[in-house]
Design a protein around this motif. Sequence first.
Motif, PDB file in Angstrom:
ATOM      1  N   TYR A  33     -46.371  54.939 -34.434  1.00 21.28           N
ATOM      2  CA  TYR A  33     -46.733  53.785 -33.469  1.00 21.28           C
ATOM      3  C   TYR A  33     -46.770  53.981 -31.799  1.00 21.28           C
ATOM      4  CZ  TYR A  33     -41.832  53.307 -32.605  1.00 21.28           C
ATOM      5  OH  TYR A  33     -40.393  53.628 -32.209  1.00 21.28           O
ATOM      6  N   TYR A  36     -50.399  54.373 -30.480  1.00 24.87           N
ATOM      7  CA  TYR A  36     -51.349  53.426 -30.225  1.00 24.87           C
ATOM      8  C   TYR A  36     -51.308  53.101 -28.986  1.00 24.87           C
ATOM      9  CZ  TYR A  36     -52.235  52.265 -35.174  1.00 24.87           C
ATOM     10  OH  TYR A  36     -52.577  52.367 -36.453  1.00 24.87           O
ATOM     11  N   PHE A  76     -48.172  45.365 -35.906  1.00 23.24           N
ATOM     12  CA  PHE A  76     -48.516  46.471 -36.638  1.00 23.24           C
ATOM     13  C   PHE A  76     -48.979  45.839 -37.948  1.00 23.24           C
ATOM     14  CE2 PHE A  76     -45.738  48.497 -33.361  1.00 23.24           C
ATOM     15  CZ  PHE A  76     -46.600  49.184 -32.680  1.00 23.24           C
ATOM     16  N   VAL A 116     -53.637  46.907 -35.724  1.00 21.19           N
ATOM     17  CA  VAL A 116     -52.567  46.668 -34.740  1.00 21.19           C
ATOM     18  C   VAL A 116     -53.354  45.761 -33.661  1.00 21.19           C
ATOM     19  CG1 VAL A 116     -51.250  47.461 -32.847  1.00 21.19           C
ATOM     20  CG2 VAL A 116     -51.768  49.115 -34.865  1.00 21.19           C
TER      21      VAL A 116
END
Length: 147
Positions: A33, A36, A76, A116
Amino acid sequence: MTPSPAEPGSGGGFVRRKRVWFHHCDPAGIVFYPQYLLLVNEVLQDWFETGLEVGYAGLFAERRVGIPTVRLECDFIAPSRLGDDLDITLTVARIGKSSFELRYECAGTEPDDVRVRIRAVLVTTSLDGHGTIPIPQDIRTAMERYT
């Protein structure tokens, strides 16, 4: 292939295609994550350079203007995997006196394949005095084309 940015003011946002590489992934082969945030920061820099036509490096080194992120929200929705292409769209949600809000949507290349969504608030600061400053007029004018 990198999609071209939409025409400023068209409401389409600024779009860049990014490939998910091995270094973006965790051992399960999906995007870790925090990666991103690196991807959207690359899009931000590209938006300044090509969308706003404001030299990103010169903003800091010559103009002594910083643009730190002061608020960040991430949703997410679905995983992205090694080898996926993501279309990352940046749109301007709000422009204030010294802050602006950007929205990012990271999506696969198929319709309705959002992975996302990110909301970021950035503020313009003096790199010399470290206080907030009004958004420079040339940057404000360029950003307004994307609202």
